[in-house]
Scaffold this motif. Structure first.
Motif, PDB file in Angstrom:
ATOM      1  N   TRP A 171       0.834  -1.199   0.000  1.00  0.00           N
ATOM      2  CA  TRP A 171       0.000   0.000   0.000  1.00  0.00           C
ATOM      3  C   TRP A 171       0.871   1.252   0.000  1.00  0.00           C
ATOM      4  O   TRP A 171       2.067   1.205   0.305  1.00  0.00           O
ATOM      5  CB  TRP A 171      -0.900   0.041   1.235  1.00  0.00           C
ATOM      6  CG  TRP A 171      -1.829  -1.103   1.396  1.00  0.00           C
ATOM      7  CD1 TRP A 171      -1.566  -2.324   1.977  1.00  0.00           C
ATOM      8  CD2 TRP A 171      -3.188  -1.164   0.982  1.00  0.00           C
ATOM      9  NE1 TRP A 171      -2.676  -3.122   1.952  1.00  0.00           N
ATOM     10  CE2 TRP A 171      -3.695  -2.441   1.352  1.00  0.00           C
ATOM     11  CE3 TRP A 171      -4.046  -0.256   0.350  1.00  0.00           C
ATOM     12  CZ2 TRP A 171      -5.005  -2.826   1.099  1.00  0.00           C
ATOM     13  CZ3 TRP A 171      -5.357  -0.647   0.103  1.00  0.00           C
ATOM     14  CH2 TRP A 171      -5.831  -1.922   0.466  1.00  0.00           C
ATOM     15  N   PHE A 172       0.243   2.384  -0.273  1.00  0.00           N
ATOM     16  CA  PHE A 172       0.900   3.684  -0.160  1.00  0.00           C
ATOM     17  C   PHE A 172      -0.083   4.626   0.515  1.00  0.00           C
ATOM     18  O   PHE A 172      -1.269   4.670   0.169  1.00  0.00           O
ATOM     19  CB  PHE A 172       1.268   4.228  -1.549  1.00  0.00           C
ATOM     20  CG  PHE A 172       2.318   5.296  -1.544  1.00  0.00           C
ATOM     21  CD1 PHE A 172       3.643   4.989  -1.283  1.00  0.00           C
ATOM     22  CD2 PHE A 172       1.996   6.625  -1.820  1.00  0.00           C
ATOM     23  CE1 PHE A 172       4.629   5.962  -1.289  1.00  0.00           C
ATOM     24  CE2 PHE A 172       2.967   7.612  -1.831  1.00  0.00           C
ATOM     25  CZ  PHE A 172       4.291   7.283  -1.570  1.00  0.00           C
ATOM     26  N   VAL A 173       0.400   5.365   1.527  1.00  0.00           N
ATOM     27  CA  VAL A 173      -0.414   6.351   2.227  1.00  0.00           C
ATOM     28  C   VAL A 173       0.256   7.705   2.087  1.00  0.00           C
ATOM     29  O   VAL A 173       1.487   7.801   2.151  1.00  0.00           O
ATOM     30  CB  VAL A 173      -0.622   5.954   3.713  1.00  0.00           C
ATOM     31  CG1 VAL A 173       0.704   5.839   4.466  1.00  0.00           C
ATOM     32  CG2 VAL A 173      -1.557   6.930   4.419  1.00  0.00           C
ATOM     33  N   TRP A 174      -0.532   8.757   1.878  1.00  0.00           N
ATOM     34  CA  TRP A 174       0.041  10.081   1.683  1.00  0.00           C
ATOM     35  C   TRP A 174      -0.959  11.161   2.074  1.00  0.00           C
ATOM     36  O   TRP A 174      -2.131  10.887   2.335  1.00  0.00           O
ATOM     37  CB  TRP A 174       0.494  10.277   0.241  1.00  0.00           C
ATOM     38  CG  TRP A 174      -0.602  10.437  -0.793  1.00  0.00           C
ATOM     39  CD1 TRP A 174      -1.088  11.598  -1.322  1.00  0.00           C
ATOM     40  CD2 TRP A 174      -1.343   9.382  -1.449  1.00  0.00           C
ATOM     41  NE1 TRP A 174      -2.069  11.337  -2.254  1.00  0.00           N
ATOM     42  CE2 TRP A 174      -2.241   9.992  -2.348  1.00  0.00           C
ATOM     43  CE3 TRP A 174      -1.327   7.982  -1.357  1.00  0.00           C
ATOM     44  CZ2 TRP A 174      -3.124   9.263  -3.153  1.00  0.00           C
ATOM     45  CZ3 TRP A 174      -2.210   7.252  -2.144  1.00  0.00           C
ATOM     46  CH2 TRP A 174      -3.089   7.887  -3.034  1.00  0.00           C
ATOM     47  N   LEU A 187      -5.746  12.431   4.236  1.00  0.00           N
ATOM     48  CA  LEU A 187      -4.919  11.247   4.104  1.00  0.00           C
ATOM     49  C   LEU A 187      -5.599  10.270   3.152  1.00  0.00           C
ATOM     50  O   LEU A 187      -6.804  10.015   3.267  1.00  0.00           O
ATOM     51  CB  LEU A 187      -4.691  10.568   5.459  1.00  0.00           C
ATOM     52  CG  LEU A 187      -3.951  11.385   6.519  1.00  0.00           C
ATOM     53  CD1 LEU A 187      -3.734  10.543   7.771  1.00  0.00           C
ATOM     54  CD2 LEU A 187      -2.636  11.933   6.000  1.00  0.00           C
ATOM     55  N   TYR A 188      -4.807   9.729   2.221  1.00  0.00           N
ATOM     56  CA  TYR A 188      -5.297   8.800   1.212  1.00  0.00           C
ATOM     57  C   TYR A 188      -4.463   7.526   1.239  1.00  0.00           C
ATOM     58  O   TYR A 188      -3.280   7.554   1.575  1.00  0.00           O
ATOM     59  CB  TYR A 188      -5.193   9.411  -0.191  1.00  0.00           C
ATOM     60  CG  TYR A 188      -6.072  10.612  -0.409  1.00  0.00           C
ATOM     61  CD1 TYR A 188      -7.369  10.475  -0.885  1.00  0.00           C
ATOM     62  CD2 TYR A 188      -5.602  11.898  -0.152  1.00  0.00           C
ATOM     63  CE1 TYR A 188      -8.188  11.586  -1.090  1.00  0.00           C
ATOM     64  CE2 TYR A 188      -6.411  13.008  -0.351  1.00  0.00           C
ATOM     65  CZ  TYR A 188      -7.702  12.848  -0.825  1.00  0.00           C
ATOM     66  OH  TYR A 188      -8.509  13.947  -1.021  1.00  0.00           O
ATOM     67  N   VAL A 189      -5.088   6.409   0.821  1.00  0.00           N
ATOM     68  CA  VAL A 189      -4.354   5.174   0.578  1.00  0.00           C
ATOM     69  C   VAL A 189      -4.671   4.668  -0.822  1.00  0.00           C
ATOM     70  O   VAL A 189      -5.750   4.944  -1.370  1.00  0.00           O
ATOM     71  CB  VAL A 189      -4.671   4.061   1.605  1.00  0.00           C
ATOM     72  CG1 VAL A 189      -4.219   4.441   2.998  1.00  0.00           C
ATOM     73  CG2 VAL A 189      -6.144   3.682   1.580  1.00  0.00           C
ATOM     74  N   ALA A 190      -3.720   3.937  -1.385  1.00  0.00           N
ATOM     75  CA  ALA A 190      -3.920   3.262  -2.669  1.00  0.00           C
ATOM     76  C   ALA A 190      -3.084   1.999  -2.661  1.00  0.00           C
ATOM     77  O   ALA A 190      -2.075   1.899  -1.946  1.00  0.00           O
ATOM     78  CB  ALA A 190      -3.517   4.158  -3.837  1.00  0.00           C
ATOM     79  N   ARG A 191      -3.500   1.025  -3.447  1.00  0.00           N
ATOM     80  CA  ARG A 191      -2.728  -0.199  -3.606  1.00  0.00           C
ATOM     81  C   ARG A 191      -1.555   0.050  -4.545  1.00  0.00           C
ATOM     82  O   ARG A 191      -1.716   0.718  -5.577  1.00  0.00           O
ATOM     83  CB  ARG A 191      -3.612  -1.316  -4.162  1.00  0.00           C
ATOM     84  CG  ARG A 191      -4.708  -1.777  -3.227  1.00  0.00           C
ATOM     85  CD  ARG A 191      -5.568  -2.847  -3.889  1.00  0.00           C
ATOM     86  NE  ARG A 191      -6.570  -3.382  -2.981  1.00  0.00           N
ATOM     87  CZ  ARG A 191      -7.789  -2.862  -2.816  1.00  0.00           C
ATOM     88  NH1 ARG A 191      -8.134  -1.779  -3.520  1.00  0.00           N
ATOM     89  NH2 ARG A 191      -8.640  -3.411  -1.976  1.00  0.00           N
ATOM     90  N   LEU A 192      -0.402  -0.496  -4.190  1.00  0.00           N
ATOM     91  CA  LEU A 192       0.762  -0.425  -5.067  1.00  0.00           C
ATOM     92  C   LEU A 192       0.878  -1.714  -5.866  1.00  0.00           C
ATOM     93  O   LEU A 192       0.697  -2.815  -5.331  1.00  0.00           O
ATOM     94  CB  LEU A 192       2.042  -0.210  -4.262  1.00  0.00           C
ATOM     95  CG  LEU A 192       2.264   1.167  -3.636  1.00  0.00           C
ATOM     96  CD1 LEU A 192       3.580   1.184  -2.867  1.00  0.00           C
ATOM     97  CD2 LEU A 192       2.232   2.277  -4.671  1.00  0.00           C
ATOM     98  N   SER A 193       1.223  -1.584  -7.148  1.00  0.00           N
ATOM     99  CA  SER A 193       1.534  -2.737  -7.979  1.00  0.00           C
ATOM    100  C   SER A 193       3.027  -2.847  -8.239  1.00  0.00           C
ATOM    101  O   SER A 193       3.509  -3.836  -8.792  1.00  0.00           O
ATOM    102  CB  SER A 193       0.776  -2.657  -9.306  1.00  0.00           C
ATOM    103  OG  SER A 193       0.992  -1.405  -9.941  1.00  0.00           O
ATOM    104  N   GLY A 194       3.769  -1.832  -7.844  1.00  0.00           N
ATOM    105  CA  GLY A 194       5.221  -1.792  -7.960  1.00  0.00           C
ATOM    106  C   GLY A 194       5.721  -0.626  -7.141  1.00  0.00           C
ATOM    107  O   GLY A 194       4.934   0.148  -6.586  1.00  0.00           O
TER     108      GLY A 194
END
Length: 371
Positions: A171-174, A187-194
């Motif tokens: 994941w990535f949070v920012w 604050l947001y999260v998204a799935r990382l594929s790389g």
């Protein structure tokens, strides 16, 4: 989150001497630091307290027996390595990247060690152009790649990004804007594929809507998210609230309910006040304001490889670093220093809320921070 400016002309001794009886699993009560702290001087710093590093936004990890720190400096990013956390401040800075492409202001590098590489994520840009970037190397302080933009969903203003693994997913949070103007930082999260690519949408998990995180605004702010997994296996995102230009800057917590979905905002429960701050009026009940610093924030949990799943067990203090301004010193960005501190998991802590979907309360671990 802003660039480093100048150092203070003098150092103020810190002294901490208080006994603490920790009662994990009981209701929160007042507490104080237990370790003694000595004054910082050039070339050394205290076991706990202000280091000789002026500036903001510390990021420190431990890889094997080596402590590795990243810092925004000299129009780019420098890395320091040391055999002890206390040695970071005295370690020579090794410039690993410079903004030769004119990206703009370089803010808040976050270092992790993942998939055999040291990876530094940082924000760069000017005004509304701030985006997240990534550099990597097989070595901690040399040989870093050119900067690559992190492809986040929506391609909106983004700073203070940190990767983490949870539930078998990267994941990535920012901290970012909902649109293209500076209304508030969420604050947001998204799935990382790389390392620099995402998949799917971005999901808001926190907005600065509570009264205690709206004391200082224009814009109102949630930023500097730091992921960590508690002894029950629940994910936390400890973050900074209120403007970093104010002594109201503080650290709060988001706790994902057991079995919760990281992409669903109402599965995240927010602490009912600051957990680490310098103003009693904004502190969560049972949490005391700081004695020696103003506006503590943008912290780092000194985790092995920067891995959130390596969160420390309950019962013992574990190291942190944060930036703050010494009490008695005018609060300004130019007066910020890196500080060493500790934290401990605090059990049976209820976060409550009203008029939103889901249960109105969630009980689990919280955090207590110490100067």
């Amino acid at each position: 989150m802003s660039p480093t400016r100048s150092q203070l002309a003098r150092l103020i001794p810190l002294g901490l001497a208080a006994a603490l009886l920790l009662a994990l699993g009981q209701a929160a009560s007042t507490a104080g630091p237990a370790e003694a702290v000595t004054a910082a001087t050039d070339g050394q710093f205290s076991t706990l307290g202000r280091t000789t590093l002026a500036g903001a936004d510390p990021s420190v990890i431990k890889v094997g027996d080596l402590y590795v720190a990243a810092k925004s400096v000299d129009g780019g990013i420098a890395v320091r390595t040391a055999a002890t956390l206390e040695g970071i401040a005295a370690a020579p800075k090794q410039q690993v990247w410079r903004d030769t492409g004119g990206l703009g202001e370089v803010w808040a590098p976050e270092i992790v060690h993942h998939d055999g590489a040291y990876r530094i994520y940082f924000a760069a840009g000017t005004g509304a152009a701030h985006r997240m970037y990534h550099i990597s190397s097989a070595s901690p302080a040399t040989g870093y790649s050119a900067a690559t933009k992190v492809a986040l969903p929506g391609d909106k203003w983004a700073i203070d990004g940190a990767p983490f693994t949870f539930g078998g997913q990267r994941w990535f949070v920012w901290s970012g804007w909902a649109g293209d103007t500076n209304v508030e930082q969420n604050l947001y999260v998204a799935r990382l594929s790389g390392p620099t690519t995402s998949t799917g949408d971005r999901y808001v998990i926190s907005q600065p809507r509570e009264s205690w995180e709206r004391v200082v605004g224009n814009p109102y702010i949630n930023e500097a998210p730091q992921p960590i997994v508690d002894p029950n296996g629940q994910m936390h995102i400890a973050y900074s609230a209120n403007g970093s230009w104010s002594s109201q800057y503080c650290i709060a917590d988001l706790r994902l309910r057991a079995g919760g979905d990281p992409t669903y905002v109402w599965d995240w429960y927010k602490s009912n006040g600051c957990l680490f701050g310098s103003h009693a009026a904004t502190m969560m009940s049972g949490w005391d304001p700081t004695l020696y610093v103003d506006g503590p924030g943008h912290h780092t949990f000194v985790l092995p490889r920067g891995d959130a799943t390596a969160g420390p067990p309950s019962g013992n203090r574990f190291p942190t670093m944060f930036h703050a301004v010494a009490k008695g010193t005018p609060y300004s960005w130019s007066n910020r220093y890196w500080y060493t501190g500790t934290a401990v998991w605090w059990g049976s802590t209820t976060y409550s809320r009203a008029n939103v979907p889901g249960s109105p309360a969630d009980t689990g671990y919280s955090l207590k921070f110490f100067e």
